[in-house]
Design a protein around this motif. Structure first.
Motif, PDB file in Angstrom:
ATOM      1  N   HIS A  62       0.847  -1.179   0.000  1.00 24.54           N
ATOM      2  CA  HIS A  62       0.000   0.000   0.000  1.00 24.54           C
ATOM      3  C   HIS A  62       0.887   1.234   0.000  1.00 24.54           C
ATOM      4  N   GLU A  63       0.516   2.231  -0.792  1.00 30.46           N
ATOM      5  CA  GLU A  63       1.338   3.440  -0.965  1.00 30.46           C
ATOM      6  C   GLU A  63       1.536   4.241   0.326  1.00 30.46           C
ATOM      7  N   LEU A  64       0.622   4.132   1.286  1.00 28.31           N
ATOM      8  CA  LEU A  64       0.758   4.872   2.544  1.00 28.31           C
ATOM      9  C   LEU A  64       1.684   4.172   3.544  1.00 28.31           C
ATOM     10  N   LEU A  65       2.006   2.924   3.267  1.00 29.63           N
ATOM     11  CA  LEU A  65       2.789   2.118   4.199  1.00 29.63           C
ATOM     12  C   LEU A  65       4.143   1.807   3.579  1.00 29.63           C
ATOM     13  N   HIS A  66       5.187   2.193   4.256  1.00 26.65           N
ATOM     14  CA  HIS A  66       6.536   2.079   3.668  1.00 26.65           C
ATOM     15  C   HIS A  66       7.306   0.920   4.298  1.00 26.65           C
ATOM     16  N   PHE A  67       6.862  -0.285   3.981  1.00 26.66           N
ATOM     17  CA  PHE A  67       7.489  -1.501   4.455  1.00 26.66           C
ATOM     18  C   PHE A  67       7.708  -2.407   3.262  1.00 26.66           C
ATOM     19  N   LYS A  68       8.734  -3.230   3.337  1.00 22.98           N
ATOM     20  CA  LYS A  68       9.083  -4.096   2.217  1.00 22.98           C
ATOM     21  C   LYS A  68       8.128  -5.290   2.085  1.00 22.98           C
ATOM     22  N   ASN A  69       7.844  -5.966   3.199  1.00 24.14           N
ATOM     23  CA  ASN A  69       7.086  -7.207   3.143  1.00 24.14           C
ATOM     24  C   ASN A  69       5.676  -7.009   3.700  1.00 24.14           C
ATOM     25  N   GLN A  70       4.774  -6.558   2.819  1.00 22.85           N
ATOM     26  CA  GLN A  70       3.397  -6.243   3.199  1.00 22.85           C
ATOM     27  C   GLN A  70       2.437  -7.302   2.675  1.00 22.85           C
ATOM     28  N   TYR A  71       1.407  -7.566   3.472  1.00 24.44           N
ATOM     29  CA  TYR A  71       0.312  -8.415   3.033  1.00 24.44           C
ATOM     30  C   TYR A  71      -0.989  -7.662   3.240  1.00 24.44           C
ATOM     31  N   GLN A  72      -1.934  -7.904   2.344  1.00 26.17           N
ATOM     32  CA  GLN A  72      -3.259  -7.314   2.453  1.00 26.17           C
ATOM     33  C   GLN A  72      -4.248  -8.399   2.854  1.00 26.17           C
ATOM     34  N   LEU A  73      -5.060  -8.109   3.848  1.00 22.29           N
ATOM     35  CA  LEU A  73      -6.157  -8.976   4.247  1.00 22.29           C
ATOM     36  C   LEU A  73      -7.349  -8.562   3.387  1.00 22.29           C
ATOM     37  N   ARG A  74      -7.962  -9.534   2.729  1.00 23.38           N
ATOM     38  CA  ARG A  74      -9.085  -9.232   1.828  1.00 23.38           C
ATOM     39  C   ARG A  74     -10.183 -10.257   1.980  1.00 23.38           C
ATOM     40  N   GLY A  75     -11.370  -9.877   1.590  1.00 27.16           N
ATOM     41  CA  GLY A  75     -12.472 -10.824   1.452  1.00 27.16           C
ATOM     42  C   GLY A  75     -12.808 -11.582   2.721  1.00 27.16           C
ATOM     43  N   MET A  76     -12.644 -10.952   3.866  1.00 30.25           N
ATOM     44  CA  MET A  76     -12.974 -11.632   5.108  1.00 30.25           C
ATOM     45  C   MET A  76     -14.483 -11.606   5.314  1.00 30.25           C
ATOM     46  N   ILE A 106       4.049  -6.100   7.923  1.00 31.20           N
ATOM     47  CA  ILE A 106       2.824  -5.338   8.168  1.00 31.20           C
ATOM     48  C   ILE A 106       1.670  -5.995   7.413  1.00 31.20           C
ATOM     49  N   LEU A 107       0.518  -6.003   8.070  1.00 30.63           N
ATOM     50  CA  LEU A 107      -0.713  -6.508   7.476  1.00 30.63           C
ATOM     51  C   LEU A 107      -1.674  -5.331   7.392  1.00 30.63           C
ATOM     52  N   TRP A 108      -2.318  -5.151   6.246  1.00 29.44           N
ATOM     53  CA  TRP A 108      -3.241  -4.039   6.085  1.00 29.44           C
ATOM     54  C   TRP A 108      -4.507  -4.511   5.379  1.00 29.44           C
ATOM     55  N   CYS A 109      -5.535  -3.688   5.477  1.00 24.27           N
ATOM     56  CA  CYS A 109      -6.792  -4.005   4.813  1.00 24.27           C
ATOM     57  C   CYS A 109      -7.552  -2.725   4.511  1.00 24.27           C
ATOM     58  N   ASN A 110      -8.493  -2.830   3.600  1.00 21.15           N
ATOM     59  CA  ASN A 110      -9.478  -1.783   3.355  1.00 21.15           C
ATOM     60  C   ASN A 110     -10.720  -2.212   4.126  1.00 21.15           C
ATOM     61  N   ALA A 111     -10.899  -1.638   5.305  1.00 17.18           N
ATOM     62  CA  ALA A 111     -11.978  -2.055   6.196  1.00 17.18           C
ATOM     63  C   ALA A 111     -13.258  -1.285   5.914  1.00 17.18           C
ATOM     64  N   ARG A 112     -14.347  -2.021   5.761  1.00 21.16           N
ATOM     65  CA  ARG A 112     -15.647  -1.373   5.657  1.00 21.16           C
ATOM     66  C   ARG A 112     -15.912  -0.637   6.966  1.00 21.16           C
ATOM     67  N   GLU A 113     -16.674   0.434   6.866  1.00 23.56           N
ATOM     68  CA  GLU A 113     -16.973   1.241   8.050  1.00 23.56           C
ATOM     69  C   GLU A 113     -17.546   0.385   9.191  1.00 23.56           C
ATOM     70  N   ILE A 114     -18.406  -0.559   8.860  1.00 21.34           N
ATOM     71  CA  ILE A 114     -19.026  -1.392   9.898  1.00 21.34           C
ATOM     72  C   ILE A 114     -18.043  -2.372  10.541  1.00 21.34           C
ATOM     73  N   ALA A 115     -16.861  -2.572   9.946  1.00 17.12           N
ATOM     74  CA  ALA A 115     -15.890  -3.534  10.467  1.00 17.12           C
ATOM     75  C   ALA A 115     -14.733  -2.876  11.221  1.00 17.12           C
ATOM     76  N   VAL A 116     -14.693  -1.554  11.272  1.00 21.06           N
ATOM     77  CA  VAL A 116     -13.566  -0.851  11.899  1.00 21.06           C
ATOM     78  C   VAL A 116     -13.357  -1.295  13.346  1.00 21.06           C
ATOM     79  N   ASN A 117     -14.423  -1.371  14.133  1.00 15.12           N
ATOM     80  CA  ASN A 117     -14.291  -1.782  15.534  1.00 15.12           C
ATOM     81  C   ASN A 117     -13.720  -3.195  15.653  1.00 15.12           C
ATOM     82  N   PHE A 118     -14.158  -4.094  14.786  1.00 15.10           N
ATOM     83  CA  PHE A 118     -13.633  -5.466  14.784  1.00 15.10           C
ATOM     84  C   PHE A 118     -12.124  -5.456  14.565  1.00 15.10           C
TER      85      PHE A 118
END
Length: 149
Positions: A62-76, A106-118
């Motif tokens: 992700h462009e906002l995160l400056h780490f070499k080994n990134q994973y994205q959590l998706r489709g949960m 680093i692990l990142w995701c695009n969280a839906r608004e309803i999932a932010v608290n989770f």
């Protein structure tokens, strides 16, 4: 509660993704970009041998995160009748343990608004401003840092 988690195929995620993440849309909308890459892994959580939840982890920066080994959590997703039982927590923990063996920073995701608290309860923090994904809704980029092994 008798459950187990195992690796599944991208196509197997559709039975949970479709009713939860893409209701009313064609089944092929459950095929996400990157699902079939060699570095992408899908896990399914089974309750009494029935697929109840899914999560995907994709090597992606992700462009906002400056780490070499990134994973994205998706489709949960957890099927509605199984939600509220902590199953999503088990899926995230299982995936994180696996990704630590891949030297994830680093692990990142695009969280839906309803999932932010989770995600916050699972150690994720928001970075940047909210944004809208057309036909899906308001999202936040969230991330979680990991110590190198």
């Amino acid at each position: 509660m008798n459950y187990y988690i195992q690796q599944i195929t991208a196509k197997e995620t559709h039975t949970v993704r479709h009713p939860i993440l893409r209701p009313g849309k064609p089944i092929d909308s459950c095929d996400f970009e990157g699902d079939y890459l060699e570095t992408t892994i899908h896990f399914g959580l089974f309750l009494d041998s029935k697929l109840a939840g899914v999560v995907t982890f994709m090597k992606n920066n992700h462009e906002l995160l400056h780490f070499k080994n990134q994973y994205q959590l998706r489709g949960m997703a957890i099927l509605k009748k199984f939600q509220g039982r902590g199953l999503g927590n088990h899926l995230i923990i299982h995936g994180e343990e696996f990704l630590k063996t891949q030297n994830m920073e680093i692990l990142w995701c695009n969280a839906r608004e309803i999932a932010v608290n989770f995600y916050e309860r699972n150690g994720f923090k928001i970075i940047g401003e909210a944004f809208t994904i057309p036909e899906i809704g308001l999202h936040y980029v969230m991330y979680k840092l990991f110590e190198p092994r």
